[in-house]
Design a protein around this motif. Sequence first.
Motif, PDB file in Angstrom:
ATOM      1  N   GLY A 156       0.838  -1.187   0.000  1.00 61.36           N
ATOM      2  CA  GLY A 156       0.000   0.000   0.000  1.00 61.36           C
ATOM      3  C   GLY A 156       0.875   1.240   0.000  1.00 61.36           C
ATOM      4  O   GLY A 156       1.965   1.239   0.576  1.00 61.36           O
ATOM      5  N   ILE A 157       0.406   2.291  -0.668  1.00 59.75           N
ATOM      6  CA  ILE A 157       1.154   3.559  -0.730  1.00 59.75           C
ATOM      7  C   ILE A 157       0.196   4.692  -0.371  1.00 59.75           C
ATOM      8  O   ILE A 157      -0.901   4.782  -0.922  1.00 59.75           O
ATOM      9  N   ILE A 158       0.623   5.553   0.561  1.00 63.95           N
ATOM     10  CA  ILE A 158      -0.164   6.735   0.910  1.00 63.95           C
ATOM     11  C   ILE A 158       0.608   7.965   0.473  1.00 63.95           C
ATOM     12  O   ILE A 158       1.742   8.182   0.895  1.00 63.95           O
ATOM     13  N   LEU A 159      -0.023   8.771  -0.388  1.00 66.39           N
ATOM     14  CA  LEU A 159       0.632   9.951  -0.932  1.00 66.39           C
ATOM     15  C   LEU A 159       0.280  11.179  -0.112  1.00 66.39           C
ATOM     16  O   LEU A 159      -0.889  11.436   0.159  1.00 66.39           O
ATOM     17  N   GLY A 160       1.307  11.950   0.251  1.00 63.90           N
ATOM     18  CA  GLY A 160       1.114  13.155   1.040  1.00 63.90           C
ATOM     19  C   GLY A 160       0.957  14.391   0.181  1.00 63.90           C
ATOM     20  O   GLY A 160       0.851  14.314  -1.052  1.00 63.90           O
ATOM     21  N   SER A 161       0.972  15.559   0.826  1.00 60.75           N
ATOM     22  CA  SER A 161       0.733  16.842   0.158  1.00 60.75           C
ATOM     23  C   SER A 161       1.631  17.043  -1.050  1.00 60.75           C
ATOM     24  O   SER A 161       2.855  16.968  -0.957  1.00 60.75           O
ATOM     25  N   GLY A 162       0.999  17.296  -2.213  1.00 59.90           N
ATOM     26  CA  GLY A 162       1.748  17.631  -3.407  1.00 59.90           C
ATOM     27  C   GLY A 162       2.513  16.488  -4.044  1.00 59.90           C
ATOM     28  O   GLY A 162       3.257  16.686  -4.993  1.00 59.90           O
TER      29      GLY A 162
ATOM     30  N   ILE B  98       4.063   2.008   2.249  1.00 61.04           N
ATOM     31  CA  ILE B  98       4.947   3.140   1.990  1.00 61.04           C
ATOM     32  C   ILE B  98       4.129   4.398   2.238  1.00 61.04           C
ATOM     33  O   ILE B  98       3.063   4.580   1.651  1.00 61.04           O
ATOM     34  N   VAL B  99       4.620   5.255   3.116  1.00 61.83           N
ATOM     35  CA  VAL B  99       3.873   6.463   3.469  1.00 61.83           C
ATOM     36  C   VAL B  99       4.761   7.679   3.271  1.00 61.83           C
ATOM     37  O   VAL B  99       5.918   7.697   3.685  1.00 61.83           O
ATOM     38  N   SER B 100       4.225   8.683   2.576  1.00 60.12           N
ATOM     39  CA  SER B 100       5.009   9.878   2.281  1.00 60.12           C
ATOM     40  C   SER B 100       4.322  11.111   2.855  1.00 60.12           C
ATOM     41  O   SER B 100       3.126  11.106   3.130  1.00 60.12           O
ATOM     42  N   ASN B 101       5.103  12.159   3.026  1.00 64.81           N
ATOM     43  CA  ASN B 101       4.546  13.399   3.564  1.00 64.81           C
ATOM     44  C   ASN B 101       5.434  14.579   3.194  1.00 64.81           C
ATOM     45  O   ASN B 101       6.576  14.409   2.759  1.00 64.81           O
ATOM     46  N   ALA B 102       4.890  15.757   3.364  1.00 67.05           N
ATOM     47  CA  ALA B 102       5.667  16.993   3.289  1.00 67.05           C
ATOM     48  C   ALA B 102       5.959  17.426   4.718  1.00 67.05           C
ATOM     49  O   ALA B 102       5.088  17.337   5.585  1.00 67.05           O
ATOM     50  N   ALA B 103       7.167  17.872   4.979  1.00 64.99           N
ATOM     51  CA  ALA B 103       7.552  18.181   6.361  1.00 64.99           C
ATOM     52  C   ALA B 103       8.484  19.387   6.408  1.00 64.99           C
ATOM     53  O   ALA B 103       9.183  19.701   5.441  1.00 64.99           O
ATOM     54  N   GLY B 104       8.480  20.038   7.568  1.00 67.55           N
ATOM     55  CA  GLY B 104       9.419  21.122   7.826  1.00 67.55           C
ATOM     56  C   GLY B 104      10.686  20.566   8.452  1.00 67.55           C
ATOM     57  O   GLY B 104      10.625  19.736   9.358  1.00 67.55           O
ATOM     58  N   GLY B 105      11.836  20.997   7.962  1.00 64.67           N
ATOM     59  CA  GLY B 105      13.101  20.459   8.453  1.00 64.67           C
ATOM     60  C   GLY B 105      13.700  21.295   9.563  1.00 64.67           C
ATOM     61  O   GLY B 105      13.734  22.522   9.480  1.00 64.67           O
TER      62      GLY B 105
ATOM     63  N   PHE C 139      11.482  20.975  19.199  1.00 64.72           N
ATOM     64  CA  PHE C 139      11.473  19.686  18.505  1.00 64.72           C
ATOM     65  C   PHE C 139      12.895  19.236  18.167  1.00 64.72           C
ATOM     66  O   PHE C 139      13.216  18.043  18.254  1.00 64.72           O
ATOM     67  N   ALA C 140      13.733  20.187  17.793  1.00 59.71           N
ATOM     68  CA  ALA C 140      15.121  19.842  17.486  1.00 59.71           C
ATOM     69  C   ALA C 140      15.851  19.363  18.735  1.00 59.71           C
ATOM     70  O   ALA C 140      16.614  18.386  18.694  1.00 59.71           O
ATOM     71  N   ILE C 141      15.624  20.047  19.872  1.00 58.32           N
ATOM     72  CA  ILE C 141      16.249  19.640  21.142  1.00 58.32           C
ATOM     73  C   ILE C 141      15.790  18.242  21.537  1.00 58.32           C
ATOM     74  O   ILE C 141      16.558  17.440  22.071  1.00 58.32           O
ATOM     75  N   MET C 142      14.523  17.925  21.238  1.00 60.34           N
ATOM     76  CA  MET C 142      13.962  16.602  21.557  1.00 60.34           C
ATOM     77  C   MET C 142      14.571  15.486  20.723  1.00 60.34           C
ATOM     78  O   MET C 142      14.427  14.308  21.041  1.00 60.34           O
ATOM     79  N   GLY C 143      15.212  15.850  19.615  1.00 63.81           N
ATOM     80  CA  GLY C 143      15.804  14.839  18.747  1.00 63.81           C
ATOM     81  C   GLY C 143      15.122  14.709  17.407  1.00 63.81           C
ATOM     82  O   GLY C 143      15.412  13.781  16.640  1.00 63.81           O
ATOM     83  N   GLY C 144      14.213  15.639  17.097  1.00 64.38           N
ATOM     84  CA  GLY C 144      13.525  15.598  15.817  1.00 64.38           C
ATOM     85  C   GLY C 144      14.334  16.242  14.705  1.00 64.38           C
ATOM     86  O   GLY C 144      15.082  17.187  14.929  1.00 64.38           O
ATOM     87  N   ASP C 145      14.173  15.697  13.494  1.00 69.76           N
ATOM     88  CA  ASP C 145      14.831  16.260  12.319  1.00 69.76           C
ATOM     89  C   ASP C 145      13.843  16.934  11.377  1.00 69.76           C
ATOM     90  O   ASP C 145      14.217  17.804  10.592  1.00 69.76           O
ATOM     91  N   ALA C 146      12.581  16.508  11.422  1.00 73.99           N
ATOM     92  CA  ALA C 146      11.537  17.093  10.580  1.00 73.99           C
ATOM     93  C   ALA C 146      10.216  16.974  11.315  1.00 73.99           C
ATOM     94  O   ALA C 146      10.032  16.089  12.166  1.00 73.99           O
ATOM     95  N   VAL C 147       9.270  17.860  10.971  1.00 74.74           N
ATOM     96  CA  VAL C 147       7.987  17.864  11.663  1.00 74.74           C
ATOM     97  C   VAL C 147       6.858  17.960  10.640  1.00 74.74           C
ATOM     98  O   VAL C 147       6.963  18.653   9.631  1.00 74.74           O
ATOM     99  N   GLY C 148       5.781  17.223  10.929  1.00 71.97           N
ATOM    100  CA  GLY C 148       4.616  17.241  10.049  1.00 71.97           C
ATOM    101  C   GLY C 148       3.359  16.864  10.794  1.00 71.97           C
ATOM    102  O   GLY C 148       3.379  16.571  11.994  1.00 71.97           O
ATOM    103  N   MET C 149       2.243  16.848  10.052  1.00 74.45           N
ATOM    104  CA  MET C 149       0.923  16.702  10.661  1.00 74.45           C
ATOM    105  C   MET C 149       0.240  15.394  10.284  1.00 74.45           C
ATOM    106  O   MET C 149      -0.987  15.311  10.259  1.00 74.45           O
ATOM    107  N   SER C 150       1.025  14.365   9.991  1.00 68.95           N
ATOM    108  CA  SER C 150       0.432  13.092   9.544  1.00 68.95           C
ATOM    109  C   SER C 150       1.349  11.934   9.896  1.00 68.95           C
ATOM    110  O   SER C 150       2.198  12.041  10.775  1.00 68.95           O
ATOM    111  N   THR C 151       1.161  10.808   9.206  1.00 69.53           N
ATOM    112  CA  THR C 151       2.085   9.661   9.167  1.00 69.53           C
ATOM    113  C   THR C 151       2.138   8.837  10.455  1.00 69.53           C
ATOM    114  O   THR C 151       2.056   7.609  10.402  1.00 69.53           O
TER     115      THR C 151
END
Length: 269
Positions: A22-28, A106-113, A198-210
């Motif tokens: 299965g494939i889930i397509l994210g924004s754009g 396979i799951v994709s998304n748009a994210a802020g880095g 989020f960066a201090i927590m150990g995150g590299d990118a942030v988004g609203m799904s997935t």
Amino acid sequence: MKKIEETGHFLASKMKNKPQIGIILGSGLGGLVQHLDVEEEIPYHTIPHFPVSTVKGHLGALIFGKMNGVDVIVCNGRFHFYEGYTMQEVTFPIQVMKQLGINKLIVSNAAGGMNPTFKVGDIMLIRDHINLFPTNPLLGPNDDTVGPRFLDMSEAYSKKMLKIAFECAKKLDIHVQNGVYVGVTGPCFETPAEYRMFAIMGGDAVGMSTVPETIVARHRGIEVFGLSVITDLGIVGQVEKVSHEEVLQAANVAGPKMVQLVYEMLPKL
């Protein structure tokens, strides 16, 4: 489960082959469909019990077809918690795809880095996530025949699939990043202070799904591979205003690289 079974029976009658991925397509990121040999395309609003996409960039159709010789189900448009759906509604397509026989997602998304080595247009392979949603799709009574009450998440994203992705990216000469995805509710974009946290927590990118989809997939025994297109940056000292239109534009520019990568990976999965 009754709704899942009813939807599964409806869709099974439309299937020509039995997909395992299965494939889930994210924004754009709907451009992947252009590389798909479509066998059946079913608008969400015609599928029993299925939610409907309300966000620009999410077309709203379930597609059966072949990609690079592999039978797949593609969700062209996903559902988000911020749209007002429950977690069970957001993850309903995963349940249905499992009912139809998939064992990989396979799951994709748009994210802020947030990672200072990232730039707009990068593809980040997701190696782990941090769940900051206020609720969980597994809350409530558990059916032990479906999945465990207490789900092990030590390998939320398949190491085997990640290894294949790195090998395919090297073969295609596509530069990829890897990192931790932070899942938040949205629909606000992040403040500079939130990006920093989020960066201090150990995150590299942030988004609203997935994250909800990954949790339910793992609960159902489905292996998950996730990738993010970095569409904007929240790096300390570099946070700029961002709009959804700009996110879609960046995702559309980077999308072809993601399509190439997924296309190359499929036969190897």
